[in-house]
Design an enzyme around this catalytic site. Sequence first.
Site, PDB file in Angstrom:
ATOM      1  CE  LYS A   1     -25.988 -28.993 -17.482  1.00  0.00           C
ATOM      2  NZ  LYS A   1     -27.330 -28.403 -17.476  1.00  0.00           N
TER       3      LYS A   1
ATOM      4  CD  GLU B   1     -14.034 -18.001 -19.664  1.00  0.00           C
ATOM      5  OE1 GLU B   1     -14.098 -17.014 -18.905  1.00  0.00           O
ATOM      6  OE2 GLU B   1     -13.127 -18.148 -20.488  1.00  0.00           O
TER       7      GLU B   1
ATOM      8  CB  CYS C   1     -20.205 -13.133 -16.163  1.00  0.00           C
ATOM      9  SG  CYS C   1     -19.822 -13.176 -17.922  1.00  0.00           S
TER      10      CYS C   1
ATOM     11  CD  GLU D   1     -21.771 -13.329 -10.659  1.00  0.00           C
ATOM     12  OE1 GLU D   1     -21.673 -13.054 -11.839  1.00  0.00           O
ATOM     13  OE2 GLU D   1     -21.930 -14.492 -10.260  1.00  0.00           O
TER      14      GLU D   1
HETATM   15  P1  NAD Z   1     -24.831 -22.161 -12.517  1.00  0.00           P
HETATM   16  O1  NAD Z   1     -23.461 -22.341 -12.015  1.00  0.00           O
HETATM   17  O2  NAD Z   1     -25.952 -22.310 -11.584  1.00  0.00           O
HETATM   18  O3  NAD Z   1     -25.131 -23.177 -13.711  1.00  0.00           O
HETATM   19  C1  NAD Z   1     -24.337 -23.217 -14.877  1.00  0.00           C
HETATM   20  C2  NAD Z   1     -24.502 -24.570 -15.546  1.00  0.00           C
HETATM   21  O4  NAD Z   1     -23.990 -25.574 -14.675  1.00  0.00           O
HETATM   22  C3  NAD Z   1     -25.950 -24.965 -15.816  1.00  0.00           C
HETATM   23  O5  NAD Z   1     -26.002 -25.645 -17.046  1.00  0.00           O
HETATM   24  C4  NAD Z   1     -26.269 -25.925 -14.674  1.00  0.00           C
HETATM   25  O6  NAD Z   1     -27.270 -26.870 -14.979  1.00  0.00           O
HETATM   26  C5  NAD Z   1     -24.932 -26.619 -14.510  1.00  0.00           C
HETATM   27  N1  NAD Z   1     -24.713 -27.229 -13.201  1.00  0.00           N
HETATM   28  C6  NAD Z   1     -25.249 -26.891 -12.011  1.00  0.00           C
HETATM   29  N2  NAD Z   1     -24.744 -27.697 -11.044  1.00  0.00           N
HETATM   30  C7  NAD Z   1     -23.887 -28.555 -11.637  1.00  0.00           C
HETATM   31  C8  NAD Z   1     -23.053 -29.602 -11.184  1.00  0.00           C
HETATM   32  N3  NAD Z   1     -23.005 -29.943  -9.907  1.00  0.00           N
HETATM   33  N4  NAD Z   1     -22.288 -30.260 -12.078  1.00  0.00           N
HETATM   34  C9  NAD Z   1     -22.306 -29.904 -13.381  1.00  0.00           C
HETATM   35  N5  NAD Z   1     -23.073 -28.925 -13.875  1.00  0.00           N
HETATM   36  C10 NAD Z   1     -23.848 -28.240 -13.011  1.00  0.00           C
HETATM   37  O7  NAD Z   1     -24.849 -20.724 -13.211  1.00  0.00           O
HETATM   38  P2  NAD Z   1     -26.097 -19.993 -13.850  1.00  0.00           P
HETATM   39  O8  NAD Z   1     -26.951 -19.454 -12.769  1.00  0.00           O
HETATM   40  O9  NAD Z   1     -26.703 -20.849 -14.907  1.00  0.00           O
HETATM   41  O10 NAD Z   1     -25.374 -18.784 -14.628  1.00  0.00           O
HETATM   42  C11 NAD Z   1     -25.043 -17.584 -14.049  1.00  0.00           C
HETATM   43  C12 NAD Z   1     -23.599 -17.593 -13.597  1.00  0.00           C
HETATM   44  O11 NAD Z   1     -22.742 -17.808 -14.712  1.00  0.00           O
HETATM   45  C13 NAD Z   1     -23.142 -16.273 -13.015  1.00  0.00           C
HETATM   46  O12 NAD Z   1     -22.351 -16.507 -11.890  1.00  0.00           O
HETATM   47  C14 NAD Z   1     -22.324 -15.657 -14.133  1.00  0.00           C
HETATM   48  O13 NAD Z   1     -21.383 -14.705 -13.684  1.00  0.00           O
HETATM   49  C15 NAD Z   1     -21.688 -16.849 -14.726  1.00  0.00           C
HETATM   50  N6  NAD Z   1     -21.258 -16.602 -16.093  1.00  0.00           N
HETATM   51  C16 NAD Z   1     -19.919 -16.486 -16.364  1.00  0.00           C
HETATM   52  C17 NAD Z   1     -19.487 -16.193 -17.654  1.00  0.00           C
HETATM   53  C18 NAD Z   1     -18.020 -16.033 -17.992  1.00  0.00           C
HETATM   54  O14 NAD Z   1     -17.696 -15.993 -19.176  1.00  0.00           O
HETATM   55  N7  NAD Z   1     -17.136 -15.938 -17.040  1.00  0.00           N
HETATM   56  C19 NAD Z   1     -20.426 -16.037 -18.672  1.00  0.00           C
HETATM   57  C20 NAD Z   1     -21.773 -16.163 -18.359  1.00  0.00           C
HETATM   58  C21 NAD Z   1     -22.176 -16.463 -17.076  1.00  0.00           C
END
Ligand code: NAD
Length: 524
Positions: free
Chosen positions: A200, A274, A308, A407
């Site tokens: 997804k 992650e 991140c 962040e």
């Molecule tokens: P997000 O949490 O808003 O979304 C991530 C994914 O989750 C998207 O595909 C979104 O559609 C999905 N999602 C949202 N709500 C959901 C739910 N209730 N149930 C299931 N899926 C759901 O994050 P973002 O804004 O897309 O990405 C940025 C974030 O990701 C930052 O906090 C960043 O630090 C983190 N990140 C972490 C890593 C790591 O390796 N630790 C790597 C990249 C990004």
Amino acid sequence: MTDHDSDPAAYAGAAGSALHSARPPKLERDLFIGNQWWPGSTGQTIDLVNPATEQPFGRAAAASAEDVDAAVQAARAAFDTGPWPRLSLQERAAALLRFADSLEADIEPLAEVVMRETGLPWKEGIGGTRSMTTMLRYYAGLAGQVQLVERHKGITGVTASIEKVPLGVVATIVPWNGPISMASVSLPAALLAGCTVVLKPSELTPLSAGYLADAALAAGLPPGVLNVIPALPAESDALVRHPGVNKIAFTGSTATGRKIAEAAAATLKHVSLELGGKAAALVLDDATLPRLVETMTPAILFNNGQMCIQPARLVVPEHRKDEIVAAFAEAFAKVVVGPPDAPGTELGPLISRQQYDHAMGLLQSAKEDGGTFVTGGGRPPGLDTGFYVAPTIITDVSPHSRVGQEEIFAPVMVVFTYTSEEEALQIVNDTEYGLNDAVYSADADRALAIARRMQSGTININNGMFADPAIPFGGVKQSGYGQENGPEGLDIYFETHVIYLDAGPFQGMRRLKPVTVVQTSVGH
Ligand code: NAD
């Protein structure tokens, strides 16, 4: 809508991007379920906006709860009755290599799509795509070293076969800040293990993921082994709760990670998370300035400042603050900010209006907290359209301020000072996150000793951030749990089955004789 090459001319003018790829990018996509393209049961779509131009450029089908169920059923059937989990590791490895080759053949149109979806400069889009081909090839290469079956002798004299078996259906949920690279830390390992996958992508980057479906088809993966379904959060929640899913591999924010862990608990799914970070780079008093600036500047700017693991907090000795801040101000002034498709661009826009408003809100909070903007602090001059934020250095705010703790996901560095190493470590560790940190020193032993006191999953010495495919990566504290990359990243896609080969009649614990030292042996 069609999965075939849509007419980029329909969007090209509005998107305002010159084509880098000889072949046109696919700017419309359906859902990919059971090796079939499908427009979705409701016709709901996601309209995409180019962050550099703020103009629409493409469209993707969005899965309904019914489509989510269809994708899980396809993955379930492929796992329960299909050939994939029953192939040998070597056969799956060969398929991963074909997958990598097919993706490589599409690298330019895919990077073109990534550039439009994310605003990443062309070379970074290519790099993100390469991380997937690299991980596919890395895990294919690892197949020869994996021992799936081991015989153990127990202390009652019995022999058991300890067997690693694929976990089942994996839902891989990825963020927008690495549409392909973030999928690469999960998908290849899950597939090699013999799992089937529902991928997804983020609603902001659904088109690029379609290229993974193309590559899976071209590589001959059986139907249902990889399904790709863009979905909005409500329908994504249905995926997390679906009883047919055995594991969630999630990369995204800590807030969403918490919701996922809670939702997955209802059916006791395996979960790896992650999550977010607020990394710090601790500069010791003997650190070399050129090394610091040449490694930290790209770490702040990489991915348009949206990483991140970005070392967004710089913790420096009070007496070296002026010299260090001046050197970064000079380096940041040279950064070429501009459209991602322009030659020479080093820093493009943030992904969306929402992220832009979020970053601007945190910059405003820094102003209100008495922060000094050494450079940047808003839009770069001359870029009135697009979600651009100038490279920014902030000083004179408390480590406990919002900009010091939250962040920001923008090209922003916040500088804090210390007068003792203990105080410095306190600043570094005083965060809910624990994903990545760095320590700079001319003395390797001193740096290592400090690194060992940092509460992070990954610590770099004399480098802002780094990740190697063969080395495990994962967060601690509220940056998540579960390791990706390396052999550890493969292990999370297996579960263990035990088969007793020669146990006699059940006698409870009566067979146990008093022992002082228990010895077991492992053989094949
Ligand atoms: P997000 O949490 O808003 O979304 C991530 C994914 O989750 C998207 O595909 C979104 O559609 C999905 N999602 C949202 N709500 C959901 C739910 N209730 N149930 C299931 N899926 C759901 O994050 P973002 O804004 O897309 O990405 C940025 C974030 O990701 C930052 O906090 C960043 O630090 C983190 N990140 C972490 C890593 C790591 O390796 N630790 C790597 C990249 C990004």
